[in-house]
Structure formats: C-alpha cells, structure tokens
Write a protein that holds these residues in place. Structure first.
Motif, PDB file in Angstrom:
ATOM      1  N   ASP A  13       0.837  -1.204   0.000  1.00 15.62           N
ATOM      2  CA  ASP A  13       0.000   0.000   0.000  1.00 15.62           C
ATOM      3  C   ASP A  13       0.867   1.247   0.000  1.00 15.62           C
ATOM      4  O   ASP A  13       0.577   2.215  -0.724  1.00 15.62           O
ATOM      5  CB  ASP A  13      -0.917   0.021   1.224  1.00 15.62           C
ATOM      6  CG  ASP A  13      -1.974  -1.064   1.180  1.00 15.62           C
ATOM      7  OD1 ASP A  13      -2.311  -1.513   0.072  1.00 15.62           O
ATOM      8  OD2 ASP A  13      -2.454  -1.472   2.256  1.00 15.62           O
ATOM      9  N   TRP A  17       0.828   4.255  -2.664  1.00 14.95           N
ATOM     10  CA  TRP A  17       0.648   5.679  -2.325  1.00 14.95           C
ATOM     11  C   TRP A  17       1.780   6.508  -2.914  1.00 14.95           C
ATOM     12  O   TRP A  17       1.556   7.546  -3.523  1.00 14.95           O
ATOM     13  CB  TRP A  17       0.632   5.877  -0.805  1.00 14.95           C
ATOM     14  CG  TRP A  17      -0.392   5.101  -0.067  1.00 14.95           C
ATOM     15  CD1 TRP A  17      -1.583   4.620  -0.551  1.00 14.95           C
ATOM     16  CD2 TRP A  17      -0.323   4.682   1.301  1.00 14.95           C
ATOM     17  NE1 TRP A  17      -2.253   3.944   0.435  1.00 14.95           N
ATOM     18  CE2 TRP A  17      -1.516   3.968   1.579  1.00 14.95           C
ATOM     19  CE3 TRP A  17       0.620   4.843   2.316  1.00 14.95           C
ATOM     20  CZ2 TRP A  17      -1.772   3.423   2.844  1.00 14.95           C
ATOM     21  CZ3 TRP A  17       0.372   4.303   3.571  1.00 14.95           C
ATOM     22  CH2 TRP A  17      -0.808   3.605   3.819  1.00 14.95           C
ATOM     23  N   LYS A  39      -4.974  13.923   2.701  1.00 16.64           N
ATOM     24  CA  LYS A  39      -6.170  14.032   3.537  1.00 16.64           C
ATOM     25  C   LYS A  39      -7.055  12.797   3.395  1.00 16.64           C
ATOM     26  O   LYS A  39      -7.569  12.264   4.398  1.00 16.64           O
ATOM     27  CB  LYS A  39      -6.957  15.284   3.162  1.00 16.64           C
ATOM     28  CG  LYS A  39      -8.234  15.465   3.975  1.00 16.64           C
ATOM     29  CD  LYS A  39      -9.031  16.668   3.501  1.00 16.64           C
ATOM     30  CE  LYS A  39     -10.342  16.801   4.265  1.00 16.64           C
ATOM     31  NZ  LYS A  39     -11.149  17.940   3.764  1.00 16.64           N
ATOM     32  N   GLU A  40      -7.251  12.317   2.170  1.00 17.56           N
ATOM     33  CA  GLU A  40      -8.071  11.135   1.944  1.00 17.56           C
ATOM     34  C   GLU A  40      -7.524   9.924   2.685  1.00 17.56           C
ATOM     35  O   GLU A  40      -8.285   9.164   3.304  1.00 17.56           O
ATOM     36  CB  GLU A  40      -8.147  10.839   0.448  1.00 17.56           C
ATOM     37  CG  GLU A  40      -8.990  11.835  -0.342  1.00 17.56           C
ATOM     38  CD  GLU A  40      -8.860  11.619  -1.842  1.00 17.56           C
ATOM     39  OE1 GLU A  40      -8.175  10.654  -2.247  1.00 17.56           O
ATOM     40  OE2 GLU A  40      -9.432  12.425  -2.610  1.00 17.56           O
ATOM     41  N   ARG A  41      -6.219   9.739   2.653  1.00 15.48           N
ATOM     42  CA  ARG A  41      -5.638   8.595   3.353  1.00 15.48           C
ATOM     43  C   ARG A  41      -5.817   8.756   4.868  1.00 15.48           C
ATOM     44  O   ARG A  41      -6.155   7.788   5.558  1.00 15.48           O
ATOM     45  CB  ARG A  41      -4.141   8.467   3.020  1.00 15.48           C
ATOM     46  CG  ARG A  41      -3.803   8.289   1.550  1.00 15.48           C
ATOM     47  CD  ARG A  41      -4.209   6.949   0.970  1.00 15.48           C
ATOM     48  NE  ARG A  41      -5.624   6.867   0.670  1.00 15.48           N
ATOM     49  CZ  ARG A  41      -6.223   7.511  -0.349  1.00 15.48           C
ATOM     50  NH1 ARG A  41      -5.537   8.326  -1.149  1.00 15.48           N
ATOM     51  NH2 ARG A  41      -7.510   7.368  -0.552  1.00 15.48           N
ATOM     52  N   GLN A  43      -8.095  10.335   6.469  1.00 10.60           N
ATOM     53  CA  GLN A  43      -9.503  10.085   6.816  1.00 10.60           C
ATOM     54  C   GLN A  43      -9.795   8.587   6.824  1.00 10.60           C
ATOM     55  O   GLN A  43     -10.513   8.090   7.704  1.00 10.60           O
ATOM     56  CB  GLN A  43     -10.414  10.804   5.821  1.00 10.60           C
ATOM     57  CG  GLN A  43     -10.442  12.316   5.981  1.00 10.60           C
ATOM     58  CD  GLN A  43     -11.245  13.011   4.896  1.00 10.60           C
ATOM     59  OE1 GLN A  43     -11.256  12.581   3.742  1.00 10.60           O
ATOM     60  NE2 GLN A  43     -11.921  14.096   5.255  1.00 10.60           N
ATOM     61  N   GLU A  44      -9.244   7.863   5.861  1.00 12.69           N
ATOM     62  CA  GLU A  44      -9.428   6.415   5.814  1.00 12.69           C
ATOM     63  C   GLU A  44      -8.849   5.758   7.067  1.00 12.69           C
ATOM     64  O   GLU A  44      -9.451   4.834   7.620  1.00 12.69           O
ATOM     65  CB  GLU A  44      -8.753   5.826   4.585  1.00 12.69           C
ATOM     66  CG  GLU A  44      -9.430   6.132   3.266  1.00 12.69           C
ATOM     67  CD  GLU A  44      -8.627   5.615   2.088  1.00 12.69           C
ATOM     68  OE1 GLU A  44      -7.567   4.973   2.308  1.00 12.69           O
ATOM     69  OE2 GLU A  44      -9.039   5.858   0.934  1.00 12.69           O
ATOM     70  N   PHE A  45      -7.683   6.218   7.504  1.00 14.86           N
ATOM     71  CA  PHE A  45      -7.042   5.628   8.672  1.00 14.86           C
ATOM     72  C   PHE A  45      -7.837   5.903   9.955  1.00 14.86           C
ATOM     73  O   PHE A  45      -7.828   5.097  10.874  1.00 14.86           O
ATOM     74  CB  PHE A  45      -5.626   6.178   8.862  1.00 14.86           C
ATOM     75  CG  PHE A  45      -4.718   6.020   7.686  1.00 14.86           C
ATOM     76  CD1 PHE A  45      -4.945   5.073   6.694  1.00 14.86           C
ATOM     77  CD2 PHE A  45      -3.595   6.841   7.557  1.00 14.86           C
ATOM     78  CE1 PHE A  45      -4.097   4.938   5.610  1.00 14.86           C
ATOM     79  CE2 PHE A  45      -2.735   6.712   6.482  1.00 14.86           C
ATOM     80  CZ  PHE A  45      -2.990   5.770   5.502  1.00 14.86           C
ATOM     81  N   GLY A  46      -8.476   7.072  10.013  1.00 15.68           N
ATOM     82  CA  GLY A  46      -9.219   7.448  11.212  1.00 15.68           C
ATOM     83  C   GLY A  46      -8.422   8.254  12.211  1.00 15.68           C
ATOM     84  O   GLY A  46      -8.610   8.098  13.424  1.00 15.68           O
ATOM     85  N   LYS A 116      -0.957   5.146   9.716  1.00 17.72           N
ATOM     86  CA  LYS A 116      -1.897   4.017   9.652  1.00 17.72           C
ATOM     87  C   LYS A 116      -1.652   3.054  10.822  1.00 17.72           C
ATOM     88  O   LYS A 116      -2.598   2.628  11.515  1.00 17.72           O
ATOM     89  CB  LYS A 116      -1.747   3.289   8.322  1.00 17.72           C
ATOM     90  CG  LYS A 116      -2.651   2.074   8.148  1.00 17.72           C
ATOM     91  CD  LYS A 116      -2.511   1.488   6.757  1.00 17.72           C
ATOM     92  CE  LYS A 116      -3.274   0.162   6.638  1.00 17.72           C
ATOM     93  NZ  LYS A 116      -4.733   0.346   6.804  1.00 17.72           N
ATOM     94  N   GLU A 120      -4.101   2.379  14.303  1.00 15.57           N
ATOM     95  CA  GLU A 120      -4.579   1.028  14.613  1.00 15.57           C
ATOM     96  C   GLU A 120      -4.184   0.592  16.021  1.00 15.57           C
ATOM     97  O   GLU A 120      -4.979  -0.030  16.732  1.00 15.57           O
ATOM     98  CB  GLU A 120      -4.010   0.025  13.603  1.00 15.57           C
ATOM     99  CG  GLU A 120      -4.572   0.140  12.201  1.00 15.57           C
ATOM    100  CD  GLU A 120      -3.951  -0.896  11.273  1.00 15.57           C
ATOM    101  OE1 GLU A 120      -3.058  -1.644  11.723  1.00 15.57           O
ATOM    102  OE2 GLU A 120      -4.356  -0.944  10.104  1.00 15.57           O
TER     103      GLU A 120
END
Length: 388
Positions: A13, A17, A39-41, A43-46, A116, A120
């Motif tokens: 991944d 990227w 920003k998109e990544r 947001q995906e990660f949280g 990421k 987690e």
C-alpha cells in the motif's frame, strides 16, 4: 531490513501511495492534489484531527494515544522540483516539467504508513502531530508553518524528520548531534562603472577589472577572516559582463552561494563581504551594491533528542546500520526552522544504489518506506509508552 510486522503487511500500500504521488508532482506551496490525497488517506485511517490550509496546502493531523503525555511532531515534506523526468518508469510524472526528484513522495508515504499503524495500535501515551509540509525546495514552507503558530497551536514538544540518502547503505540511518546541514545564502554584486573603447581604458572606470578584484578578495574571507577549523564554503558561480572584444562595458554582475554551519561564521562572512565590495569599488573607481540574501539557517540537531533517535534506529536495524557521527552536509533543509523552535533531530535513511537527489533519473527506493515508517512509530512508542 527489520520492520514492524504490521507495517510490513501494508508495504505494498505504501508503494502504491508513493507511486501515485510520483505521478502528480506539484511545486512550492501550490500542492492541492498532493494535499487532497494525503487528507483522503488520513480520513481512511481514522486520525483524530485533520487541520488543513497551514502554509496554504500544509496539513497537521493529530493521533491521540493512551494516557497523558507530550505531543511529538513527525514531519514529511511533499513538494517536487521543476525538472523534466527521465526515469522511464510507468508511474512517471504526468505534470510536464515537474518531478519528485528528491524523494518527498517517499517521505510522505513513510509518514502515512506510520500514521496508519499508530491509529490502529495507539501503543503510546500523549499525542502525535503528523506534519505534512509543502515548499521545502523553494519558499521555506517549514518557516511559514512555524510563523503561522503551528508549534504552539498543537503544543508540539519535540520534532523529528527523515530524508532519504541515495548512495548510502539501504536501510541504514545517519545522523549527528549539532549542525548536520548548512545554512544556505546567496549573494549578488552589481557593479556600475563607465564603459568605453577597449583601446582607451584610461577613459573608463572598468567594471570587469573591478569584478575580478572582488572575486579574488572574497576568496580571502575563507583563508584569512574565518577560523581555520570552521566549516564553510563561498563559491562565486556567475560573472556576467560585456558584449564585444573591443568594448569595455558599463556594468558587471557577480553571483554566488555561501554555506556555513554556525551564526558567528555566517555573520563574519556577511560583514567582510560588505567591506570588501565597498573597498574594492572605491579602489577601482566604480560603484557597487551587494545584495546578500540569507536563506535557510543551519539544521542543528539537539543533543539529547539525537542520541535518543539514534538509539531507536539501533533497536530497529542494528548498531552496525546506524552512524551517529555522520559528516556534515553542505546542502540545506528548511526543517532547520522547526528545530529553531523545538528540540528534535533530523536523520538520513540510506536508499542504496541509484541516481542522486535532484537528478532527472532519480527514483525513490520503495523498499525503505517500511523502515522509515517503523522508525517513526518506534520513536513515539519508545519515547512515550502507552499507559496500561
């Protein structure tokens, strides 16, 4: 190369990227596509907070750990260079005349990978501030982010950064306490004389001879005015004057660069260059103006933070893969502005064989991305273990 297992799981991944970012290089502060992808990544990660628009397209994202503690800043630059790419890879730049020739796409992928993982696991106390910075190559984005109050706004206590290093052992870390990269300044001297016929120099005030005298005298600053142990460079890189073999021109221009590692040496060079330009102009009967532009300051690593960072690197890749007394580099880096505001450290990460930085055939080595991401994560986890 030892890396955190979970980060190794999404190494592909990180490569994806990085290679996407490589296709959309953007310059200086004008990096909207790059910022949007980051920003998109995130947001995906949280991540817990995303703050945009710092230094125009810069981003600071916050990850909260488990338990109270300080905020550790981790920085990645993401701007590219005005170079036409010549790598021939299938993910080459789609923006003509622009390319990621310094590996900032890789730096961003490393920090995204660390983000990421840390979202987690949250295996740390306090907070992490992920600093995604534009305009390292030109514009001093780090300075602008600091001037806009980033350090105080996010209560950042310490700050760390990594830069890839082609030609150095793949996956090895290189750093040093104190100055690791130089301050970079430029100067332009404009000489106004009185031109005339080349056969009648006595009727002129010759700016060519004055320029030659100034260049020679400027070189004596290094040998006669600055301590012999001080590391410094003055290079005259341009002299422009004249248009014909039988014409003495009215004007001449001298341009060059200065590299220093401490403020005292820098100040001495500025003082002596000013005096030399004025004195030489008077002696040759011309007028001269020195335009001295101070650029990025020296990148100065904090002693304690550098020792800690080197220890983290050793725990990750082994003692034989860490050089903590690395030779100073005469290049410059605007991470220096962040280190002027907060203690921290800057490290190089060996990228193995390949074209050098700022070369049209340069390409970031994706194999080191998990190493850089693991270092960032381990730095945070070892500095502030999670509260059980």
């Amino acid at each position: 190369m030892p890396v955190i297992n979970r980060i190794a799981d999404f190494a592909e991944d990180m490569t994806a990227w990085r290679r996407h970012l490589h296709t959309i290089p953007e310059l200086s502060f004008d990096c909207p596509k790059t910022a949007a992808f980051i920003k998109e990544r995130l947001q995906e990660f949280g991540v817990d907070e995303i703050h945009e628009g710092i230094a125009q397209t810069g981003i600071v994202a916050i990850i909260n750990g488990r338990g109270a503690g300080k905020t550790i800043g981790l920085r990645a630059d993401f701007d590219a260079l005005p170079i036409e790419e010549a790598t021939g890879v299938d993910y080459a730049s789609t923006h003509a005349g622009k390319m990621h020739a310094c590996g900032h796409d890789g730096h961003t992928a490393m920090l995204l990978g660390a983000a990421k993982y840390m979202v987690e696991t949250r295996n740390f106390a306090g907070r992490v501030a992920l600093i995604f910075q534009p305009a390292e190559e030109e514009g001093g984005g780090a300075q602008v982010m600091c001037a806009e109050g980033m350090m105080d706004r996010f209560d950042i206590s310490e700050v760390y950064g990594i830069h890839n290093l082609p030609g150095a052992d793949e996956g090895a870390f290189y750093t040093r306490p104190g100055a690791i990269m130089a301050a970079v300044d430029s100067f332009t001297i404009t000489i106004n004389g009185r031109g005339g016929h080349g056969a009648m120099p006595h009727e002129t005030a010759d700016p060519v001879v004055a320029a030659c005298g100034m260049v020679t005298a400027i070189q004596t600053i290094i040998s006669r005015n600055v301590h012999s142990g001080a590391e410094k460079v003055i290079s005259v890189t341009q002299i422009h004057t004249g248009s014909a073999s039988n014409v003495i021109p009215d004007t001449a221009m001298i341009n060059g660069t200065v590299r220093t590692f401490d403020k005292e040496t820098r100040d001495t060079i500025i003082k002596r260059m000013t005096e030399i330009v004025q004195g030489q102009a008077a002696s040759y009967g011309v007028e001269a103006e020195l335009d001295y532009e101070e650029g990025y300051p020296a990148t100065i690593n904090s002693d304690a933070q550098t020792a800690f960072a080197a220890g983290v690197a050793r725990s990750l890749v082994g003692a034989d893969m860490v050089e903590d007394e690395f030779a100073k580099v005469a290049g410059a880096e605007d991470f220096s502005y962040m280190l002027e505001e907060r203690p921290g450290s800057y490290l190089f990460l060996g990228a193995g064989a390949g074209a050098g930085l700022h070369h049209p055939k340069y390409n970031f080595n994706d194999a080191i991305s998990p190493v850089g991401a693991s270092f960032f994560a381990q730095l945070v986890e070892q500095m502030q273990p999670a509260v059980k």
